[in-house]
Write an enzyme that holds these catalytic residues in place. Structure first.
Site, PDB file in Angstrom:
ATOM      1  CB  ALA A 131      -0.930  -0.018   1.204  1.00 35.32           C
ATOM      2  CG  PHE A 176      -4.575  -1.455   5.663  1.00 39.30           C
ATOM      3  CD1 PHE A 176      -5.709  -0.718   5.384  1.00 39.30           C
ATOM      4  CD2 PHE A 176      -4.563  -2.794   5.298  1.00 39.30           C
ATOM      5  CE1 PHE A 176      -6.801  -1.285   4.761  1.00 39.30           C
ATOM      6  CE2 PHE A 176      -5.648  -3.376   4.674  1.00 39.30           C
ATOM      7  CZ  PHE A 176      -6.764  -2.620   4.405  1.00 39.30           C
ATOM      8  CD  GLN A 236       1.502  -7.234   0.713  1.00 40.17           C
ATOM      9  OE1 GLN A 236       1.085  -7.732   1.745  1.00 40.17           O
ATOM     10  NE2 GLN A 236       2.493  -6.375   0.719  1.00 40.17           N
ATOM     11  CB  ILE A 261      -7.079  -4.057  -3.784  1.00 40.07           C
ATOM     12  CG1 ILE A 261      -7.182  -2.864  -2.803  1.00 40.07           C
ATOM     13  CG2 ILE A 261      -6.655  -5.310  -3.022  1.00 40.07           C
ATOM     14  CD1 ILE A 261      -8.249  -3.042  -1.720  1.00 40.07           C
ATOM     15  CG  ASP A 262      -3.881   0.667  -6.074  1.00 37.26           C
ATOM     16  OD1 ASP A 262      -3.369   0.009  -6.991  1.00 37.26           O
ATOM     17  OD2 ASP A 262      -3.205   1.228  -5.184  1.00 37.26           O
ATOM     18  CG  HIS A 285      -3.766  -9.190  -0.413  1.00 35.61           C
ATOM     19  ND1 HIS A 285      -3.026  -8.402   0.426  1.00 35.61           N
ATOM     20  CD2 HIS A 285      -3.442 -10.472  -0.072  1.00 35.61           C
ATOM     21  CE1 HIS A 285      -2.290  -9.151   1.229  1.00 35.61           C
ATOM     22  NE2 HIS A 285      -2.518 -10.413   0.943  1.00 35.61           N
ATOM     23  CB  CYS A 299     -25.416 -13.306  -7.881  1.00 38.72           C
ATOM     24  SG  CYS A 299     -25.078 -13.869  -9.557  1.00 38.72           S
ATOM     25  CB  ILE A 325       8.124   4.789  -2.563  1.00 40.14           C
ATOM     26  CG1 ILE A 325       8.120   3.806  -1.392  1.00 40.14           C
ATOM     27  CG2 ILE A 325       8.122   4.055  -3.903  1.00 40.14           C
ATOM     28  CD1 ILE A 325       6.796   3.096  -1.174  1.00 40.14           C
TER      29      ILE A 325
END
Ligand code: NAD
Length: 258
Positions: A35, A46, A112, A114-115, A132, A165, A249
């Site tokens: 993240a 997180f 990891q 999810i974006d 993930h 669904c 980073i």
């Protein structure tokens, strides 16, 4: 005695040079991202101050399955992230990694995150191994039908009901892996193979505390790869890293955009 600022700069410069040489020599680089790579894009991680968990508790998978209110809350949180995700663009770190892939040095990224930002940075879908999952679409947990979020947003906001669904009545969930949810087998198998066969494993923006993904750097090290950690704070993986680049980073990886 505290280390003087000039000395710290010299140490970091020397570490950057060592990483540059490793990147140049390496034939199979694997980037393993968390993240922290996306905070520069405005997506909170997180665990940093102001991170998501300082504001809300995660909803474990069994609770999501058992409790309609928890499902509603989970979808409310997801749609609350819409603006943040829509505005997010790949960061300097994403661009550096994409350039390693484009140069043929890096067969795939294990993430990891999810974006979907690795894909947006130009890396082909097949070269992004999402351990993930991905929060930009949803699936039915019973029949696996895929749903785009645009189709779910309106009905959710109008009815206040978590989506079900249309085909089988199953529970629909963003295509992410929650705590307690089984890991995606194919992605984990591929991540393990990539990890064991690389010669340089670069961890970028992960606190390395979420297992089993956090075990991959150790596996790379045991298989003989050099491990490099890029993070603003200490991580449990630092002890087997050849180089630890401590700092922001984007600032650290910008010079490694090939
Ligand atoms: P984490 O929040 O546990 O750790 C992030 C790490 O990155 C921390 O050590 C932090 O100090 C560091 N960091 C943050 N911003 C940085 C920056 N700009 N420069 C340098 N270091 C920085 O995240 P994790 O290890 O990925 O694990 C937690 C879980 O969070 C993952 O499973 C992931 O699925 C999920 N998550 C993903 C996103 C996303 O997709 N962008 C966002 C939040 C959480």
């Amino acid at each position: 005695m505290p280390i003087a600022a000039d000395d710290k700069d010299a140490v970091l410069t020397e570490k950057r040079a060592r990483f540059g040489a490793m990147l140049h020599q390496a034939e199979r680089v694997v980037a393993f991202t968390g993240a922290g790579l996306s905070t520069e894009a405005g997506i909170p991680d997180f665990r940093s101050p102001g991170g998501r968990w300082n504001r809300m508790q995660p909803i474990p998978f069994d609770v999501f399955l058992a409790d309609a209110d928890a499902r509603h809350e989970s979808w409310r949180r997801r749609f609350e992230m819409d603006v943040e995700l829509a505005q997010a663009r790949p960061t300097r770190g994403h661009r550096a990694i994409a350039s390693w892939v484009k140069a043929g040095k890096c067969p795939a990224v294990i993430t990891q995150n999810i974006d979907n930002l690795h894909q947006l940075s130009g890396i082909a879908e097949e070269a992004v191994v999402e351990v993930h999952g991905n929060t930009t679409y949803a699936t039915c947990l019973s029949c696996a039908r895929r749903y785009e979020l645009e189709a779910l947003r309106g009905p959710f906001l109008a009815s206040g009901q978590a989506p079900q669904c249309e085909d089988c009545g199953g529970i629909v969930k963003t295509a992410t892996i929650s705590f307690g949810q089984p890991m995606p087998e194919a992605a984990m198998r591929r991540a393990t193979e990539l990890t064991k066969s690389c010669d340089l494993f670069v961890v970028i923006g992960s606190s390395l505390v979420v297992y089993p993904a956090a075990d991959l750097p150790r596996l790379a090290y045991q298989a003989g790869a050099r491990v490099v950690i890029v993070n603003r704070e200490e991580t449990p993986g630092d002890r087997y890293a050849s180089v630890v680049l401590r700092g922001e980073i984007g600032d650290l990886l910008e010079e490694f955009i090939l």
